[in-house]
Design a protein around this motif. Structure first.
Motif, PDB file in Angstrom:
ATOM      1  N   SER A  33      54.450  37.237  21.670  1.00 34.61           N
ATOM      2  CA  SER A  33      55.330  36.729  20.611  1.00 34.61           C
ATOM      3  C   SER A  33      56.540  35.993  21.172  1.00 34.61           C
ATOM      4  O   SER A  33      57.100  35.129  20.514  1.00 34.61           O
ATOM      5  CB  SER A  33      55.779  37.862  19.681  1.00 34.61           C
ATOM      6  OG  SER A  33      56.700  38.711  20.321  1.00 34.61           O
ATOM      7  N   LYS A  34      56.944  36.321  22.396  1.00 34.85           N
ATOM      8  CA  LYS A  34      58.081  35.629  23.025  1.00 34.85           C
ATOM      9  C   LYS A  34      57.671  34.301  23.646  1.00 34.85           C
ATOM     10  O   LYS A  34      58.410  33.323  23.589  1.00 34.85           O
ATOM     11  CB  LYS A  34      58.721  36.511  24.102  1.00 34.85           C
ATOM     12  CG  LYS A  34      59.325  37.777  23.581  1.00 34.85           C
ATOM     13  CD  LYS A  34      60.488  37.498  22.678  1.00 34.85           C
ATOM     14  CE  LYS A  34      61.113  38.796  22.215  1.00 34.85           C
ATOM     15  NZ  LYS A  34      62.173  38.592  21.265  1.00 34.85           N
ATOM     16  N   LEU A  36      54.685  32.528  23.060  1.00 35.20           N
ATOM     17  CA  LEU A  36      53.898  31.638  22.203  1.00 35.20           C
ATOM     18  C   LEU A  36      54.712  30.478  21.618  1.00 35.20           C
ATOM     19  O   LEU A  36      54.282  29.324  21.708  1.00 35.20           O
ATOM     20  CB  LEU A  36      53.209  32.447  21.107  1.00 35.20           C
ATOM     21  CG  LEU A  36      52.139  31.738  20.291  1.00 35.20           C
ATOM     22  CD1 LEU A  36      51.022  31.216  21.159  1.00 35.20           C
ATOM     23  CD2 LEU A  36      51.587  32.684  19.239  1.00 35.20           C
ATOM     24  N   PRO A  37      55.904  30.722  21.048  1.00 31.80           N
ATOM     25  CA  PRO A  37      56.689  29.595  20.527  1.00 31.80           C
ATOM     26  C   PRO A  37      57.063  28.570  21.607  1.00 31.80           C
ATOM     27  O   PRO A  37      57.104  27.373  21.345  1.00 31.80           O
ATOM     28  CB  PRO A  37      57.937  30.243  19.948  1.00 31.80           C
ATOM     29  CG  PRO A  37      57.560  31.659  19.686  1.00 31.80           C
ATOM     30  CD  PRO A  37      56.544  32.007  20.734  1.00 31.80           C
ATOM     31  N   LEU A  38      57.306  29.047  22.825  1.00 27.98           N
ATOM     32  CA  LEU A  38      57.642  28.130  23.919  1.00 27.98           C
ATOM     33  C   LEU A  38      56.454  27.246  24.291  1.00 27.98           C
ATOM     34  O   LEU A  38      56.609  26.049  24.527  1.00 27.98           O
ATOM     35  CB  LEU A  38      58.096  28.921  25.148  1.00 27.98           C
ATOM     36  CG  LEU A  38      59.377  29.718  25.001  1.00 27.98           C
ATOM     37  CD1 LEU A  38      59.599  30.601  26.224  1.00 27.98           C
ATOM     38  CD2 LEU A  38      60.559  28.799  24.782  1.00 27.98           C
ATOM     39  N   ILE A  40      53.929  26.497  22.306  1.00 27.84           N
ATOM     40  CA  ILE A  40      53.697  25.584  21.183  1.00 27.84           C
ATOM     41  C   ILE A  40      54.674  24.409  21.242  1.00 27.84           C
ATOM     42  O   ILE A  40      54.287  23.257  21.090  1.00 27.84           O
ATOM     43  CB  ILE A  40      53.799  26.340  19.834  1.00 27.84           C
ATOM     44  CG1 ILE A  40      52.590  27.274  19.678  1.00 27.84           C
ATOM     45  CG2 ILE A  40      53.892  25.364  18.663  1.00 27.84           C
ATOM     46  CD1 ILE A  40      52.686  28.229  18.507  1.00 27.84           C
ATOM     47  N   LYS A  41      55.943  24.705  21.485  1.00 33.31           N
ATOM     48  CA  LYS A  41      56.972  23.659  21.525  1.00 33.31           C
ATOM     49  C   LYS A  41      56.780  22.691  22.688  1.00 33.31           C
ATOM     50  O   LYS A  41      56.937  21.482  22.526  1.00 33.31           O
ATOM     51  CB  LYS A  41      58.354  24.307  21.619  1.00 33.31           C
ATOM     52  CG  LYS A  41      59.488  23.309  21.689  1.00 33.31           C
ATOM     53  CD  LYS A  41      60.818  24.005  21.828  1.00 33.31           C
ATOM     54  CE  LYS A  41      61.919  22.974  22.000  1.00 33.31           C
ATOM     55  NZ  LYS A  41      63.192  23.588  22.335  1.00 33.31           N
ATOM     56  N   ASN A  42      56.444  23.228  23.856  1.00 33.08           N
ATOM     57  CA  ASN A  42      56.431  22.409  25.063  1.00 33.08           C
ATOM     58  C   ASN A  42      55.072  21.851  25.467  1.00 33.08           C
ATOM     59  O   ASN A  42      55.017  20.912  26.262  1.00 33.08           O
ATOM     60  CB  ASN A  42      57.010  23.214  26.235  1.00 33.08           C
ATOM     61  CG  ASN A  42      58.461  23.546  26.015  1.00 33.08           C
ATOM     62  OD1 ASN A  42      59.255  22.694  25.654  1.00 33.08           O
ATOM     63  ND2 ASN A  42      58.814  24.803  26.199  1.00 33.08           N
ATOM     64  N   SER A  49      50.585  21.232  16.752  1.00 25.26           N
ATOM     65  CA  SER A  49      51.449  22.340  16.359  1.00 25.26           C
ATOM     66  C   SER A  49      51.440  22.544  14.843  1.00 25.26           C
ATOM     67  O   SER A  49      51.300  23.666  14.350  1.00 25.26           O
ATOM     68  CB  SER A  49      52.876  22.064  16.842  1.00 25.26           C
ATOM     69  OG  SER A  49      53.749  23.060  16.401  1.00 25.26           O
ATOM     70  N   ARG A  53      49.948  25.818  12.877  1.00 30.66           N
ATOM     71  CA  ARG A  53      50.809  26.643  12.011  1.00 30.66           C
ATOM     72  C   ARG A  53      50.275  26.702  10.586  1.00 30.66           C
ATOM     73  O   ARG A  53      50.280  27.771   9.963  1.00 30.66           O
ATOM     74  CB  ARG A  53      52.242  26.122  12.028  1.00 30.66           C
ATOM     75  CG  ARG A  53      53.019  26.633  13.231  1.00 30.66           C
ATOM     76  CD  ARG A  53      54.503  26.327  13.150  1.00 30.66           C
ATOM     77  NE  ARG A  53      54.739  25.105  13.909  1.00 30.66           N
ATOM     78  CZ  ARG A  53      55.208  23.972  13.432  1.00 30.66           C
ATOM     79  NH1 ARG A  53      55.573  23.870  12.191  1.00 30.66           N
ATOM     80  NH2 ARG A  53      55.366  22.924  14.192  1.00 30.66           N
ATOM     81  N   ILE A  57      49.468  30.475  10.133  1.00 28.60           N
ATOM     82  CA  ILE A  57      50.617  31.095   9.474  1.00 28.60           C
ATOM     83  C   ILE A  57      50.542  30.955   7.954  1.00 28.60           C
ATOM     84  O   ILE A  57      50.804  31.898   7.219  1.00 28.60           O
ATOM     85  CB  ILE A  57      51.937  30.520  10.024  1.00 28.60           C
ATOM     86  CG1 ILE A  57      52.057  30.888  11.511  1.00 28.60           C
ATOM     87  CG2 ILE A  57      53.137  31.036   9.235  1.00 28.60           C
ATOM     88  CD1 ILE A  57      53.187  30.212  12.242  1.00 28.60           C
TER      89      ILE A  57
END
Length: 109
Positions: A33-34, A36-38, A40-42, A49, A53, A57
């Motif tokens: 969870s920490k 995954l967003p990084l 996805i962003k990078n 993306s 989502r 989501i």
């Protein structure tokens, strides 16, 4: 190849069993969870993306996503597929590191 994305999305709320005083699955889930967003962003394009989502989501079908974004369904499918390959590759590396760290922690405690 293990599909970490599907496994994470399906098991993120499942209770896990404690192993030797700590909950290994919870540690792995929090790690994902920490990071995954990084990833996805990078690592993903904006369309990859967004499609990912909307699919995971917001629970939209590929057809619904295609209609909203004015894309073909095969294009949406390709965006999701490529995004999952990128995420799975990166998450595989991350989870390997976390497992190694956990093993070292258990060995010395």
């Amino acid at each position: 190849m293990i599909d970490f994305v599907d496994a994470y999305m399906q098991n993120s709320n499942i209770e896990t069993e404690e192993i030797d005083g700590f909950d290994e699955q919870r540690i792995l889930s929090k790690s994902v969870s920490k990071v995954l967003p990084l990833i996805i962003k990078n690592e993903l394009t904006p369309k990859q993306s967004l499609c990912l989502r909307m699919f995971y989501i917001h629970g939209k079908t590929q057809t619904q996503i295609a209609e909203e974004l004015k894309l073909s369904q095969p294009t949406v499918s390709r965006h999701i597929s490529v995004a999952k390959k990128i995420l799975n590759k990166n998450l595989g590396y991350c989870l390997y590191c976390v497992k190694q760290a956990n093993e070292q922690w258990l060995k010395y405690n």
